[in-house]
Write an enzyme that holds these catalytic residues in place. Structure first.
Site, PDB file in Angstrom:
ATOM      1  N   ASP A  65       0.871  -1.178   0.000  1.00 27.06           N
ATOM      2  CA  ASP A  65       0.000   0.000   0.000  1.00 27.06           C
ATOM      3  C   ASP A  65       0.907   1.226   0.000  1.00 27.06           C
ATOM      4  O   ASP A  65       1.495   1.561   1.028  1.00 27.06           O
ATOM      5  CB  ASP A  65      -0.873   0.030   1.264  1.00 27.06           C
ATOM      6  CG  ASP A  65      -2.128  -0.803   1.140  1.00 27.06           C
ATOM      7  OD1 ASP A  65      -2.700  -0.842   0.038  1.00 27.06           O
ATOM      8  OD2 ASP A  65      -2.536  -1.407   2.137  1.00 27.06           O
ATOM      9  N   ARG A  73       3.925   2.897   3.155  1.00 20.06           N
ATOM     10  CA  ARG A  73       4.749   1.962   3.937  1.00 20.06           C
ATOM     11  C   ARG A  73       6.232   2.264   3.772  1.00 20.06           C
ATOM     12  O   ARG A  73       7.029   1.931   4.650  1.00 20.06           O
ATOM     13  CB  ARG A  73       4.469   0.517   3.520  1.00 20.06           C
ATOM     14  CG  ARG A  73       2.996   0.152   3.365  1.00 20.06           C
ATOM     15  CD  ARG A  73       2.143   0.544   4.544  1.00 20.06           C
ATOM     16  NE  ARG A  73       0.743   0.191   4.331  1.00 20.06           N
ATOM     17  CZ  ARG A  73      -0.263   0.658   5.054  1.00 20.06           C
ATOM     18  NH1 ARG A  73      -0.033   1.520   6.033  1.00 20.06           N
ATOM     19  NH2 ARG A  73      -1.499   0.283   4.798  1.00 20.06           N
ATOM     20  N   ARG A 134      -7.189  10.740   0.727  1.00 22.70           N
ATOM     21  CA  ARG A 134      -6.765   9.635  -0.128  1.00 22.70           C
ATOM     22  C   ARG A 134      -7.512   9.679  -1.466  1.00 22.70           C
ATOM     23  O   ARG A 134      -7.069   9.056  -2.435  1.00 22.70           O
ATOM     24  CB  ARG A 134      -7.024   8.295   0.549  1.00 22.70           C
ATOM     25  CG  ARG A 134      -6.275   8.105   1.851  1.00 22.70           C
ATOM     26  CD  ARG A 134      -6.797   6.901   2.606  1.00 22.70           C
ATOM     27  NE  ARG A 134      -6.555   5.660   1.871  1.00 22.70           N
ATOM     28  CZ  ARG A 134      -7.168   4.513   2.133  1.00 22.70           C
ATOM     29  NH1 ARG A 134      -8.087   4.451   3.097  1.00 22.70           N
ATOM     30  NH2 ARG A 134      -6.884   3.438   1.426  1.00 22.70           N
ATOM     31  N   LYS A 164      -9.057   0.956  -6.131  1.00 22.62           N
ATOM     32  CA  LYS A 164      -9.839   0.566  -4.960  1.00 22.62           C
ATOM     33  C   LYS A 164     -10.758   1.715  -4.541  1.00 22.62           C
ATOM     34  O   LYS A 164     -10.473   2.872  -4.859  1.00 22.62           O
ATOM     35  CB  LYS A 164      -8.907   0.138  -3.812  1.00 22.62           C
ATOM     36  CG  LYS A 164      -7.829   1.160  -3.447  1.00 22.62           C
ATOM     37  CD  LYS A 164      -6.811   0.551  -2.484  1.00 22.62           C
ATOM     38  CE  LYS A 164      -5.839   1.593  -1.990  1.00 22.62           C
ATOM     39  NZ  LYS A 164      -4.808   1.059  -1.103  1.00 22.62           N
ATOM     40  N   HIS A 165     -11.925   1.360  -3.919  1.00 27.98           N
ATOM     41  CA  HIS A 165     -12.399   0.062  -3.454  1.00 27.98           C
ATOM     42  C   HIS A 165     -13.746  -0.176  -4.117  1.00 27.98           C
ATOM     43  O   HIS A 165     -14.696   0.560  -3.855  1.00 27.98           O
ATOM     44  CB  HIS A 165     -12.571   0.064  -1.948  1.00 27.98           C
ATOM     45  CG  HIS A 165     -11.336   0.465  -1.195  1.00 27.98           C
ATOM     46  ND1 HIS A 165     -10.968   1.781  -1.006  1.00 27.98           N
ATOM     47  CD2 HIS A 165     -10.391  -0.290  -0.592  1.00 27.98           C
ATOM     48  CE1 HIS A 165      -9.836   1.827  -0.306  1.00 27.98           C
ATOM     49  NE2 HIS A 165      -9.450   0.589  -0.040  1.00 27.98           N
ATOM     50  N   HIS A 177     -12.168  -0.713   8.654  1.00 28.48           N
ATOM     51  CA  HIS A 177     -11.142  -1.416   9.416  1.00 28.48           C
ATOM     52  C   HIS A 177     -11.690  -1.850  10.779  1.00 28.48           C
ATOM     53  O   HIS A 177     -11.200  -2.833  11.357  1.00 28.48           O
ATOM     54  CB  HIS A 177      -9.920  -0.512   9.640  1.00 28.48           C
ATOM     55  CG  HIS A 177      -9.181  -0.176   8.382  1.00 28.48           C
ATOM     56  ND1 HIS A 177      -9.514   0.900   7.606  1.00 28.48           N
ATOM     57  CD2 HIS A 177      -8.132  -0.785   7.776  1.00 28.48           C
ATOM     58  CE1 HIS A 177      -8.703   0.964   6.560  1.00 28.48           C
ATOM     59  NE2 HIS A 177      -7.862  -0.052   6.639  1.00 28.48           N
ATOM     60  N   ASP A 247     -10.518  -6.677  -0.331  1.00 24.36           N
ATOM     61  CA  ASP A 247      -9.812  -5.875   0.654  1.00 24.36           C
ATOM     62  C   ASP A 247      -9.379  -6.823   1.778  1.00 24.36           C
ATOM     63  O   ASP A 247      -9.759  -8.003   1.810  1.00 24.36           O
ATOM     64  CB  ASP A 247     -10.717  -4.750   1.165  1.00 24.36           C
ATOM     65  CG  ASP A 247      -9.941  -3.585   1.767  1.00 24.36           C
ATOM     66  OD1 ASP A 247      -8.709  -3.698   1.945  1.00 24.36           O
ATOM     67  OD2 ASP A 247     -10.573  -2.547   2.053  1.00 24.36           O
TER      68      ASP A 247
END
Length: 339
Positions: A65, A73, A134, A164-165, A177, A247
């Site tokens: 990601d 990351r 985002r 996505k998504h 999440h 996901d």
């Protein structure tokens, strides 16, 4: 070599543990996804991605990601910072493309060949901040314009994008999440959410599902687990024919054991079950529940790789130099805007 299982899993830390290597050899997932817990520095990361492919084969996809902004990351001081998607709104598409190409080059050099970006969810006012900056815009046409630039840039830089998504996370009022968001928008309104994905349906990118329950589409199952949404909306109305990955199945939006979640996603029509926790027992449960990739999934994987290779081969060294030069000033300006 046997056909891999239709699953991509997370790993526990910065090195491939002996028990993880044994699991990869014995149960053979398609690939792996890495997170901040797996990343220390470039040398360590290249060793880890190399170790994964030593067990799964050189063609095994290794995902990350890396959107820019708060979802990254690979971070300074070892990797450059990239701006969030929202800062590209109403700007030159070439800046977005150049940014994505440079991001792809950084990821490719680290050993990744699939980047989970761009986000094509609408950045709608008043909704949960899980999308927020985002997302490129609230305007579907602007999201499609910038999303196309990002997909082309990532492919030119030598990685496969993941849009996505699907079929759209922008109306979520909760963080998937942590819990299952429910969307009560009428069916007609959802056409705007679908539009950016439809515009890029044939781009060669992979697609990632949304853990959202759309009451107008399936009142009992989230999109990831809904055969009707995947068949009629994602494959049908949106027209997406590429690789469809779930996901993260470890997210709080879903219930059941890891294996039950994986089996449900594959049964609903996902090509690949994605489980990111890196907990060995959970990964084993997912792999036990995941059948080998179907012939159709293998064809879709090959088509996505071919699209990336064609775009990458068309990007000459001189073109890359121009893109990187164009990005230098633009990215710095965007980062100043974000400060």
């Amino acid at each position: 070599m046997s056909t891999p299982r239709a699953a991509i899993i997370g790993l526990s830390g910065p090195v491939l543990l002996a028990e993880e290597a044994a699991m990869l050899r014995r149960m053979r997932p398609l690939g792996a996804i890495l997170f901040a817990r797996n990343v220390r520095d470039p040398m360590q990361l290249r060793a880890l991605t190399g170790a994964i492919r030593a067990e799964l084969g050189e063609a095994a996809p290794v995902l990350v990601d890396q959107e820019g902004g708060r979802v990254a990351r690979l971070r300074p001081p070892h990797w450059p910072a990239f701006p969030p998607a929202a800062l590209f709104e109403a700007r030159d598409a070439e800046a977005a493309r150049a940014n994505a190409t440079l991001l792809a080059l950084e990821c490719s050099a680290a050993g990744f060949d699939v980047v989970c970006a761009p986000v094509l969810d609408l950045r709608l006012p008043g909704m949960h901040s899980v999308v927020g900056d985002r997302g490129f815009s609230a305007d579907p046409a602007e999201v499609a314009r910038l999303g196309a630039a990002w997909v082309a840039g990532l492919q030119a830089g030598g990685v496969i994008p993941v849009v996505k998504h699907m079929p759209g996370h922008g109306r979520a009022m909760a963080d998937s999440h942590l819990e299952l968001p429910r969307v009560d928008a009428p069916r007609a309104a959802l056409a705007n959410d679908f539009a950016p994905f439809a515009a890029l349906a044939g781009s060669g990118a992979w697609g990632m599902t949304a853990h959202l329950l759309f009451e107008a589409l399936d009142a009992t199952r989230p999109a990831t687990l809904s055969p009707g949404i995947i068949r009629d909306i994602i494959r049908g109305e949106i027209g997406f024919s590429g690789v469809l990955v779930s996901d993260d199945l470890a997210m709080g939006a879903l219930t059941g054991t890891p294996g039950e979640r994986a089996a449900g996603a594959l049964r609903a029509g996902c090509d690949i079950a994605l489980h990111c926790s890196g907990v060995l027992a959970e990964s084993q449960d997912v792999l036990e529940a995941s059948a080998p990739l179907t012939d159709t999934a293998l064809e879709r994987l090959a088509a996505a790789r071919d699209a990336m290779r064609a775009a990458s081969a068309a990007t000459t060294a001189a073109a890359l130099s121009d893109l990187m030069a164009a990005l230098a000033a633009r990215r710095d300006a965007l980062l100043r805007d974000a400060a």
